[in-house]
Design an enzyme around this catalytic site. Structure first.
Site, PDB file in Angstrom:
ATOM      1  N   ILE A 182       0.844  -1.192   0.000  1.00  0.00           N
ATOM      2  CA  ILE A 182       0.000   0.000   0.000  1.00  0.00           C
ATOM      3  C   ILE A 182       0.881   1.244   0.000  1.00  0.00           C
ATOM      4  O   ILE A 182       1.762   1.391   0.846  1.00  0.00           O
ATOM      5  CB  ILE A 182      -0.932  -0.005   1.221  1.00  0.00           C
ATOM      6  CG1 ILE A 182      -1.841  -1.237   1.146  1.00  0.00           C
ATOM      7  CG2 ILE A 182      -1.737   1.288   1.300  1.00  0.00           C
ATOM      8  CD1 ILE A 182      -2.569  -1.543   2.416  1.00  0.00           C
ATOM      9  N   CYS A 183       0.629   2.115  -0.961  1.00  0.00           N
ATOM     10  CA  CYS A 183       1.398   3.347  -1.110  1.00  0.00           C
ATOM     11  C   CYS A 183       0.698   4.471  -0.354  1.00  0.00           C
ATOM     12  O   CYS A 183      -0.171   5.154  -0.885  1.00  0.00           O
ATOM     13  CB  CYS A 183       1.528   3.693  -2.592  1.00  0.00           C
ATOM     14  SG  CYS A 183       2.535   5.157  -2.909  1.00  0.00           S
TER      15      CYS A 183
END
Length: 161
Positions: free
Chosen positions: A87-88
């Protein structure tokens, strides 16, 4: 852990938690709700997907360091979900983390990011059935942190996904 008790008391059933192997440091979190006006919510309804399953692994010094968080299922596209389910989100990095953050707040931010980034449930033949892997997620997350440390964190246009 107080966090676990607080989540159990949530009245809106936004998320639910199961400990992995009874460990307080390893949680599977079910995200039951995203914006009901989003294409992701529509995807969830069309595919009979009741929740998005994530894994959170907490370091020994939590809450002073962020948990490692990744998507387990369903396989998602866009919405700042990358290879391996990484997850960015800057708030999941040491630089972006604050010990004041709660798991509930992080999950609400993640749900908003999924929608803002036009997250969709992958329906491509073959690819949609392939599981995300922890090893791939860790490598991807390490790489994205390095990239953002070099170039900074910016909010890309919604069209970039």
């Amino acid at each position: 852990m107080k966090e676990l008790q607080d989540i159990a008391r949530l009245s809106d059933r936004f998320i639910s938690v199961e400990l992995v192997d009874e460990s307080l440091f390893d949680w599977n979190v079910k995200l039951h709700q995203v914006d009901k006006d989003s294409v992701l919510w529509q995807d969830m309804k069309e595919t009979n997907t009741e929740f998005i399953l994530l894994n959170l692994t907490f370091p020994d010094n939590f809450p002073f360091s962020p948990p490692f968080m990744r998507v387990l299922s369903p396989r998602l596209e866009n919405g700042y979900v990358l290879d391996g389910g990484a997850i960015c989100m800057e708030l999941l990095t040491p630089r972006g983390w604050s010990s004041a953050y709660t798991v509930e707040a992080v999950m609400r931010q993640f749900a908003a990011s999924l929608v803002k980034g036009q997250g969709r449930i992958c329906r491509k033949a073959g690819k949609s059935k392939k599981s995300f892997s922890r090893k791939e997620a860790e490598a991807t997350f390490k790489s994205l942190v390095k990239t953002h440390e070099k170039y900074g964190w910016v909010t890309p246009p919604v069209s970039d996904g």
